[in-house]
Design an enzyme around this catalytic site. Structure first.
Site, short mmCIF file in Angstrom:
data_model
loop_
_atom_site.label_atom_id
_atom_site.label_comp_id
_atom_site.label_asym_id
_atom_site.label_seq_id
_atom_site.Cartn_x
_atom_site.Cartn_y
_atom_site.Cartn_z
N GLY A 178 -12.21 -25.25 -28.19
CA GLY A 178 -13.47 -25.57 -28.25
C GLY A 178 -13.79 -23.15 -28.33
O GLY A 178 -14.82 -23.06 -29.28
N ASP A 179 -12.92 -23.22 -27.51
CA ASP A 179 -13.52 -21.27 -27.51
C ASP A 179 -13.02 -20.83 -28.82
O ASP A 179 -13.27 -20.63 -29.68
CB ASP A 179 -12.25 -21.15 -26.67
CG ASP A 179 -13.24 -21.00 -25.35
OD1 ASP A 179 -13.76 -20.06 -24.89
OD2 ASP A 179 -12.97 -21.60 -25.14
N ALA A 180 -11.43 -21.78 -29.01
CA ALA A 180 -11.28 -21.14 -30.84
C ALA A 180 -11.79 -21.14 -31.90
O ALA A 180 -12.41 -20.84 -32.71
CB ALA A 180 -9.56 -21.67 -31.28
N GLY A 183 -14.63 -18.88 -31.79
CA GLY A 183 -14.26 -17.89 -31.93
C GLY A 183 -14.18 -17.38 -33.56
O GLY A 183 -14.56 -16.43 -33.54
#
Length: 409
Positions: A178-180, A183
Protein backbone atom coordinates in the site's frame (compact mmCIF):
# COMPACT_ATOMS: atom_id res chain seq x y z
CA UNK A 1 29.51 -22.01 -10.67
CA UNK A 2 31.15 -18.96 -9.11
CA UNK A 3 28.94 -16.12 -7.83
CA UNK A 4 28.12 -13.27 -10.20
CA UNK A 5 29.43 -10.10 -8.54
CA UNK A 6 27.27 -6.99 -8.47
CA UNK A 7 28.64 -3.84 -10.01
CA UNK A 8 30.19 -1.57 -7.39
CA UNK A 9 29.25 2.08 -7.58
CA UNK A 10 30.63 4.95 -5.57
CA UNK A 11 28.57 8.01 -4.66
CA UNK A 12 29.33 11.11 -6.70
CA UNK A 13 28.37 14.38 -4.92
CA UNK A 14 28.89 16.30 -8.16
CA UNK A 15 26.27 14.25 -10.04
CA UNK A 16 23.30 16.19 -11.39
CA UNK A 17 19.91 14.90 -12.52
CA UNK A 18 16.93 16.25 -14.45
CA UNK A 19 15.39 17.70 -11.26
CA UNK A 20 18.50 19.69 -10.33
CA UNK A 21 17.34 22.97 -8.76
CA UNK A 22 14.12 21.51 -7.34
CA UNK A 23 14.13 21.74 -3.54
CA UNK A 24 11.81 19.43 -1.59
CA UNK A 25 11.11 19.83 2.12
CA UNK A 26 10.25 16.34 3.34
CA UNK A 27 8.34 16.11 6.64
CA UNK A 28 7.10 12.59 5.94
CA UNK A 29 7.75 9.43 7.92
CA UNK A 30 7.94 5.72 7.05
CA UNK A 31 7.62 4.31 3.55
CA UNK A 32 5.16 6.15 1.28
CA UNK A 33 6.56 9.66 1.67
CA UNK A 34 10.15 8.47 1.72
CA UNK A 35 9.68 6.41 -1.44
CA UNK A 36 8.03 9.39 -3.13
CA UNK A 37 10.92 11.73 -2.30
CA UNK A 38 13.52 9.04 -3.08
CA UNK A 39 12.27 8.96 -6.67
CA UNK A 40 12.73 12.73 -6.83
CA UNK A 41 16.14 12.62 -5.12
CA UNK A 42 17.36 9.87 -7.43
CA UNK A 43 16.74 12.26 -10.31
CA UNK A 44 18.51 15.25 -8.84
CA UNK A 45 16.04 17.01 -6.56
CA UNK A 46 17.49 18.41 -3.34
CA UNK A 47 15.44 16.62 -0.70
CA UNK A 48 15.73 18.04 2.82
CA UNK A 49 14.52 15.45 5.32
CA UNK A 50 13.20 17.28 8.38
CA UNK A 51 13.52 14.69 11.14
CA UNK A 52 12.40 14.71 14.79
CA UNK A 53 15.02 14.30 17.56
CA UNK A 54 14.56 10.52 17.51
CA UNK A 55 14.92 10.43 13.73
CA UNK A 56 12.60 9.19 11.01
CA UNK A 57 10.77 6.01 12.01
CA UNK A 58 12.59 4.14 9.25
CA UNK A 59 15.81 4.43 11.25
CA UNK A 60 14.35 2.07 13.86
CA UNK A 61 13.91 -0.74 11.31
CA UNK A 62 17.32 -2.33 11.75
CA UNK A 63 18.80 -5.67 10.79
CA UNK A 64 21.61 -6.65 13.16
CA UNK A 65 21.97 -2.99 14.05
CA UNK A 66 22.13 -1.73 10.45
CA UNK A 67 19.47 0.74 9.17
CA UNK A 68 18.83 -1.05 5.89
CA UNK A 69 15.42 0.54 5.23
CA UNK A 70 16.73 4.03 5.92
CA UNK A 71 19.83 3.51 3.81
CA UNK A 72 17.77 2.22 0.88
CA UNK A 73 14.92 4.73 0.79
CA UNK A 74 16.79 7.82 1.93
CA UNK A 75 19.86 7.84 -0.26
CA UNK A 76 20.57 11.14 -2.07
CA UNK A 77 18.83 13.14 0.70
CA UNK A 78 19.99 15.63 3.34
CA UNK A 79 18.98 15.52 7.01
CA UNK A 80 17.85 18.46 9.12
CA UNK A 81 16.89 17.59 12.70
CA UNK A 82 14.31 19.87 14.34
CA UNK A 83 12.07 19.56 17.36
CA UNK A 84 8.78 20.63 15.76
CA UNK A 85 7.08 20.90 19.15
CA UNK A 86 8.72 24.34 19.34
CA UNK A 87 7.23 27.34 17.54
CA UNK A 88 10.70 28.45 16.42
CA UNK A 89 11.27 25.11 14.69
CA UNK A 90 7.91 25.45 12.94
CA UNK A 91 8.94 28.93 11.84
CA UNK A 92 12.10 27.50 10.32
CA UNK A 93 10.03 25.06 8.24
CA UNK A 94 7.87 27.97 7.03
CA UNK A 95 11.00 29.85 5.96
CA UNK A 96 12.38 26.79 4.19
CA UNK A 97 9.06 26.29 2.40
CA UNK A 98 9.18 29.86 1.11
CA UNK A 99 12.20 28.97 -1.01
CA UNK A 100 11.20 25.43 -1.93
CA UNK A 101 9.46 23.88 -4.92
CA UNK A 102 7.65 21.23 -2.91
CA UNK A 103 6.73 20.18 0.62
CA UNK A 104 5.79 16.60 1.51
CA UNK A 105 4.19 15.61 4.82
CA UNK A 106 2.54 12.50 6.24
CA UNK A 107 1.07 13.67 9.54
CA UNK A 108 -2.44 12.75 10.50
CA UNK A 109 -4.83 15.35 8.98
CA UNK A 110 -4.93 18.44 11.18
CA UNK A 111 -1.41 18.14 12.60
CA UNK A 112 0.11 20.40 9.94
CA UNK A 113 -2.51 23.03 10.76
CA UNK A 114 -1.80 22.71 14.49
CA UNK A 115 1.84 23.57 13.75
CA UNK A 116 0.75 26.72 11.88
CA UNK A 117 1.93 25.18 8.62
CA UNK A 118 -1.49 25.04 7.00
CA UNK A 119 -1.38 24.88 3.17
CA UNK A 120 -3.22 28.17 2.69
CA UNK A 121 -0.55 30.06 4.62
CA UNK A 122 2.30 28.23 2.90
CA UNK A 123 0.81 28.98 -0.52
CA UNK A 124 0.27 32.62 0.40
CA UNK A 125 3.98 32.91 1.16
CA UNK A 126 5.03 30.81 -1.83
CA UNK A 127 2.24 30.68 -4.46
CA UNK A 128 4.05 28.12 -6.65
CA UNK A 129 4.61 25.60 -3.84
CA UNK A 130 3.47 22.01 -4.45
CA UNK A 131 2.25 20.44 -1.19
CA UNK A 132 1.86 16.67 -1.00
CA UNK A 133 -0.20 15.44 1.96
CA UNK A 134 0.20 11.70 2.56
CA UNK A 135 -2.29 10.00 4.89
CA UNK A 136 -3.98 6.66 5.31
CA UNK A 137 -7.49 7.67 4.33
CA UNK A 138 -7.18 11.16 2.81
CA UNK A 139 -7.81 14.71 3.96
CA UNK A 140 -11.60 14.40 3.50
CA UNK A 141 -14.24 11.83 4.36
CA UNK A 142 -15.34 10.13 7.58
CA UNK A 143 -11.99 8.32 8.11
CA UNK A 144 -9.72 11.35 7.70
CA UNK A 145 -8.70 11.45 11.37
CA UNK A 146 -8.17 7.70 11.72
CA UNK A 147 -4.63 6.30 11.71
CA UNK A 148 -4.04 4.37 8.50
CA UNK A 149 -1.04 2.15 7.94
CA UNK A 150 -0.66 0.24 4.67
CA UNK A 151 -1.90 -2.98 6.27
CA UNK A 152 -5.34 -1.48 6.81
CA UNK A 153 -5.75 -0.26 3.24
CA UNK A 154 -4.49 -3.57 1.87
CA UNK A 155 -7.43 -5.14 3.67
CA UNK A 156 -10.04 -2.41 3.10
CA UNK A 157 -9.27 -1.99 -0.62
CA UNK A 158 -10.20 -5.59 -1.43
CA UNK A 159 -6.67 -6.79 -2.09
CA UNK A 160 -6.49 -9.29 0.78
CA UNK A 161 -9.90 -10.72 -0.15
CA UNK A 162 -8.54 -11.97 -3.50
CA UNK A 163 -5.02 -12.86 -2.36
CA UNK A 164 -4.19 -16.40 -1.27
CA UNK A 165 -5.86 -19.76 -1.73
CA UNK A 166 -9.58 -20.47 -1.74
CA UNK A 167 -9.51 -22.77 1.29
CA UNK A 168 -7.41 -20.47 3.46
CA UNK A 169 -7.71 -17.07 5.10
CA UNK A 170 -7.21 -13.84 3.10
CA UNK A 171 -3.50 -13.04 2.84
CA UNK A 172 -1.92 -9.64 3.43
CA UNK A 173 1.23 -8.88 1.39
CA UNK A 174 4.60 -9.56 3.03
CA UNK A 175 5.92 -6.16 1.93
CA UNK A 176 4.88 -2.49 1.97
CA UNK A 177 2.47 -2.73 -0.96
CA UNK A 178 0.00 0.00 0.00
CA UNK A 179 2.79 2.43 0.85
CA UNK A 180 4.71 1.58 -2.31
CA UNK A 181 1.77 2.25 -4.62
CA UNK A 182 1.08 5.53 -2.83
CA UNK A 183 4.73 6.55 -3.10
CA UNK A 184 4.86 5.81 -6.81
CA UNK A 185 1.52 7.46 -7.57
CA UNK A 186 2.63 10.35 -5.39
CA UNK A 187 5.86 10.92 -7.27
CA UNK A 188 3.93 11.09 -10.54
CA UNK A 189 1.37 13.47 -9.03
CA UNK A 190 4.13 15.67 -7.60
CA UNK A 191 5.81 15.98 -10.98
CA UNK A 192 2.48 16.73 -12.69
CA UNK A 193 1.84 19.51 -10.17
CA UNK A 194 5.42 20.76 -10.51
CA UNK A 195 5.02 20.98 -14.29
CA UNK A 196 1.84 23.04 -13.78
CA UNK A 197 3.55 25.28 -11.23
CA UNK A 198 6.48 25.95 -13.53
CA UNK A 199 4.13 26.78 -16.40
CA UNK A 200 1.67 28.97 -14.48
CA UNK A 201 3.24 29.90 -11.15
CA UNK A 202 0.31 28.22 -9.41
CA UNK A 203 1.02 25.68 -6.69
CA UNK A 204 -1.52 23.27 -5.28
CA UNK A 205 -2.25 20.64 -2.65
CA UNK A 206 -2.12 16.93 -3.49
CA UNK A 207 -4.35 14.79 -1.26
CA UNK A 208 -2.53 11.46 -1.42
CA UNK A 209 -4.16 8.71 0.61
CA UNK A 210 -2.72 5.22 0.84
CA UNK A 211 -6.20 3.88 0.11
CA UNK A 212 -6.90 5.46 -3.30
CA UNK A 213 -3.83 4.11 -5.19
CA UNK A 214 -4.33 0.66 -3.66
CA UNK A 215 -7.93 0.61 -4.84
CA UNK A 216 -6.99 1.95 -8.28
CA UNK A 217 -4.51 -0.82 -9.10
CA UNK A 218 -7.13 -3.48 -8.30
CA UNK A 219 -9.60 -2.34 -10.93
CA UNK A 220 -11.70 -3.38 -12.87
CA UNK A 221 -12.96 -5.54 -9.99
CA UNK A 222 -15.88 -3.30 -9.09
CA UNK A 223 -16.96 -2.99 -12.72
CA UNK A 224 -16.78 -6.75 -13.15
CA UNK A 225 -18.88 -7.28 -10.03
CA UNK A 226 -21.44 -4.70 -11.21
CA UNK A 227 -21.84 -6.68 -14.42
CA UNK A 228 -21.81 -10.25 -13.11
CA UNK A 229 -22.82 -9.99 -9.46
CA UNK A 230 -19.98 -12.40 -8.72
CA UNK A 231 -16.98 -11.71 -6.48
CA UNK A 232 -13.46 -12.56 -7.59
CA UNK A 233 -12.29 -15.57 -5.61
CA UNK A 234 -8.87 -16.39 -4.18
CA UNK A 235 -7.09 -18.67 -6.64
CA UNK A 236 -3.52 -18.84 -5.34
CA UNK A 237 -1.06 -18.30 -8.19
CA UNK A 238 -3.61 -19.26 -10.82
CA UNK A 239 -5.11 -16.59 -13.09
CA UNK A 240 -8.83 -16.16 -13.70
CA UNK A 241 -8.08 -14.59 -17.11
CA UNK A 242 -5.83 -17.18 -18.77
CA UNK A 243 -4.73 -20.80 -18.33
CA UNK A 244 -2.29 -22.30 -17.74
CA UNK A 245 -0.65 -19.84 -15.37
CA UNK A 246 0.82 -20.97 -12.07
CA UNK A 247 3.86 -21.71 -9.95
CA UNK A 248 5.19 -25.22 -10.52
CA UNK A 249 7.55 -27.32 -8.39
CA UNK A 250 10.63 -28.73 -10.12
CA UNK A 251 12.47 -32.03 -9.62
CA UNK A 252 15.21 -30.46 -7.46
CA UNK A 253 12.77 -28.66 -5.15
CA UNK A 254 12.84 -25.30 -6.91
CA UNK A 255 9.93 -23.38 -8.36
CA UNK A 256 9.22 -21.88 -11.75
CA UNK A 257 6.40 -19.62 -12.89
CA UNK A 258 4.84 -20.20 -16.29
CA UNK A 259 2.29 -18.08 -18.08
CA UNK A 260 0.53 -18.77 -21.36
CA UNK A 261 -1.49 -15.63 -21.98
CA UNK A 262 -2.09 -15.91 -25.73
CA UNK A 263 -3.35 -18.63 -28.05
CA UNK A 264 -0.03 -18.73 -29.87
CA UNK A 265 1.95 -19.15 -26.66
CA UNK A 266 -0.36 -21.93 -25.50
CA UNK A 267 0.16 -23.83 -28.73
CA UNK A 268 3.95 -23.46 -28.30
CA UNK A 269 3.60 -24.80 -24.79
CA UNK A 270 1.65 -27.87 -25.90
CA UNK A 271 4.20 -28.67 -28.60
CA UNK A 272 7.12 -28.14 -26.20
CA UNK A 273 5.80 -30.72 -23.73
CA UNK A 274 5.25 -33.26 -26.51
CA UNK A 275 1.45 -32.92 -26.49
CA UNK A 276 0.52 -31.19 -29.79
CA UNK A 277 -2.81 -33.03 -29.80
CA UNK A 278 -3.95 -30.78 -26.94
CA UNK A 279 -4.21 -27.89 -29.40
CA UNK A 280 -7.34 -29.45 -30.88
CA UNK A 281 -8.56 -31.07 -27.67
CA UNK A 282 -12.03 -29.56 -27.02
CA UNK A 283 -11.13 -29.12 -23.36
CA UNK A 284 -8.23 -26.82 -24.24
CA UNK A 285 -8.94 -25.45 -27.73
CA UNK A 286 -9.71 -21.88 -26.60
CA UNK A 287 -8.89 -19.84 -23.53
CA UNK A 288 -12.44 -20.14 -22.11
CA UNK A 289 -12.15 -23.93 -22.61
CA UNK A 290 -8.84 -23.96 -20.76
CA UNK A 291 -10.20 -21.89 -17.87
CA UNK A 292 -13.10 -24.33 -17.44
CA UNK A 293 -10.68 -27.26 -17.38
CA UNK A 294 -7.76 -25.61 -15.64
CA UNK A 295 -7.25 -28.38 -13.07
CA UNK A 296 -6.67 -31.07 -15.69
CA UNK A 297 -4.44 -28.76 -17.72
CA UNK A 298 -2.45 -27.70 -14.67
CA UNK A 299 -1.80 -31.31 -13.73
CA UNK A 300 -0.41 -31.99 -17.23
CA UNK A 301 1.98 -29.01 -17.07
CA UNK A 302 2.92 -29.70 -13.44
CA UNK A 303 3.72 -33.31 -14.27
CA UNK A 304 6.08 -32.30 -17.06
CA UNK A 305 7.85 -29.68 -14.91
CA UNK A 306 8.18 -32.06 -11.94
CA UNK A 307 10.25 -34.51 -14.01
CA UNK A 308 12.98 -31.91 -14.65
CA UNK A 309 15.23 -29.72 -12.53
CA UNK A 310 14.81 -25.97 -12.44
CA UNK A 311 17.73 -25.45 -14.83
CA UNK A 312 16.45 -28.13 -17.21
CA UNK A 313 12.96 -26.59 -17.29
CA UNK A 314 14.31 -23.11 -17.95
CA UNK A 315 16.55 -24.32 -20.75
CA UNK A 316 13.82 -26.48 -22.31
CA UNK A 317 11.07 -23.85 -22.36
CA UNK A 318 13.41 -21.00 -23.28
CA UNK A 319 14.52 -22.97 -26.33
CA UNK A 320 10.88 -23.49 -27.25
CA UNK A 321 10.10 -19.78 -26.81
CA UNK A 322 7.66 -20.43 -23.98
CA UNK A 323 7.30 -17.80 -21.25
CA UNK A 324 8.82 -19.26 -18.11
CA UNK A 325 10.95 -17.90 -15.30
CA UNK A 326 12.48 -18.96 -12.01
CA UNK A 327 10.96 -17.93 -8.69
CA UNK A 328 13.89 -16.17 -7.02
CA UNK A 329 14.62 -15.24 -3.43
CA UNK A 330 17.03 -12.57 -2.13
CA UNK A 331 19.96 -14.99 -2.18
CA UNK A 332 19.26 -15.84 -5.80
CA UNK A 333 18.99 -12.19 -6.81
CA UNK A 334 22.38 -11.39 -5.29
CA UNK A 335 23.92 -14.13 -7.43
CA UNK A 336 22.13 -13.53 -10.72
CA UNK A 337 23.85 -12.60 -13.97
CA UNK A 338 20.83 -10.72 -15.36
CA UNK A 339 20.44 -8.61 -12.21
CA UNK A 340 24.17 -7.86 -12.11
CA UNK A 341 24.57 -7.06 -15.80
CA UNK A 342 21.59 -4.73 -15.88
CA UNK A 343 22.66 -3.15 -12.57
CA UNK A 344 19.19 -3.71 -11.17
CA UNK A 345 21.09 -4.26 -7.94
CA UNK A 346 24.40 -2.54 -7.25
CA UNK A 347 26.78 -2.34 -4.31
CA UNK A 348 27.66 0.99 -2.71
CA UNK A 349 30.31 1.63 -0.05
CA UNK A 350 29.02 1.42 3.52
CA UNK A 351 31.24 1.20 6.56
CA UNK A 352 28.51 -0.37 8.70
CA UNK A 353 28.34 -3.47 6.49
CA UNK A 354 30.65 -6.39 7.37
CA UNK A 355 31.89 -6.48 3.76
CA UNK A 356 32.11 -2.70 3.47
CA UNK A 357 29.53 -2.78 0.67
CA UNK A 358 25.73 -2.44 0.80
CA UNK A 359 23.57 -3.97 -1.96
CA UNK A 360 20.63 -1.85 -3.08
CA UNK A 361 18.54 -1.29 -6.19
CA UNK A 362 19.87 0.85 -9.01
CA UNK A 363 18.19 3.96 -10.32
CA UNK A 364 14.55 3.50 -11.41
CA UNK A 365 13.23 4.39 -13.95
CA UNK A 366 15.98 4.45 -16.60
CA UNK A 367 16.16 7.57 -18.75
CA UNK A 368 18.51 7.80 -21.72
CA UNK A 369 19.30 11.53 -21.64
CA UNK A 370 18.89 12.22 -17.92
CA UNK A 371 19.65 9.03 -15.99
CA UNK A 372 19.19 8.80 -12.25
CA UNK A 373 22.10 9.50 -9.93
CA UNK A 374 23.79 8.18 -6.80
CA UNK A 375 25.02 11.42 -5.28
CA UNK A 376 25.24 10.63 -1.57
CA UNK A 377 24.41 7.91 0.93
CA UNK A 378 21.46 8.22 3.31
CA UNK A 379 22.39 10.92 5.82
CA UNK A 380 23.16 10.65 9.49
CA UNK A 381 20.61 12.31 11.77
CA UNK A 382 21.01 16.09 11.49
CA UNK A 383 24.07 15.71 9.28
CA UNK A 384 23.22 18.77 7.20
CA UNK A 385 21.87 21.13 9.87
CA UNK A 386 24.57 23.74 9.33
CA UNK A 387 24.63 23.36 5.55
CA UNK A 388 20.88 24.00 5.33
CA UNK A 389 20.31 26.54 8.11
CA UNK A 390 23.45 28.67 8.24
CA UNK A 391 22.70 30.40 4.88
CA UNK A 392 19.12 30.97 6.06
CA UNK A 393 19.60 32.28 9.62
CA UNK A 394 23.34 32.69 10.15
CA UNK A 395 25.74 30.74 12.35
CA UNK A 396 25.04 32.69 15.57
CA UNK A 397 21.31 32.13 15.42
CA UNK A 398 21.92 28.49 14.53
CA UNK A 399 24.12 28.11 17.61
CA UNK A 400 21.40 29.66 19.79
CA UNK A 401 18.74 27.30 18.43
CA UNK A 402 21.05 24.34 18.91
CA UNK A 403 21.71 25.36 22.53
CA UNK A 404 17.94 25.73 23.08
CA UNK A 405 17.33 22.19 21.83
CA UNK A 406 15.31 23.35 18.83
CA UNK A 407 17.88 22.25 16.26
CA UNK A 408 19.03 18.76 17.16
CA UNK A 409 21.43 16.10 16.00
Amino acid sequence: MSPTPLHRRDFDPSARGALDGVRVIDLSRLVAGNLLTKVLADHGAEVVKVEPPEGDSLRAWKVQGIETSWKTWCRNKRSLCLDLRHAEAQALVRRLAEGASMLVESFRPGVLEAMRLEPAALLQANPSLVIVRVSGWGQTGPFRHKPGFGTLVEGYSGFASINGFADREPVLPPMFMGDAYAGLYGSAAALIALRHAEATGQGQVIDLSLFDPMLAVLEPQTANYAITGKLKQRTGSRSTNTAPRNAYRTKDGGWVCLSSSTQGMTEKLFRSIGRPELIEDPRFRTNPDRLRNWEVLDSIVAGFVAERTTAENLAHFDTAGVTIGPIKDAAGLLDDAFVAERESLVEVPDESMPSGWLPMHGEVPRLSATPGILARPAPKLGEHNEEILAPLIGTEELARLRDAGIVRG
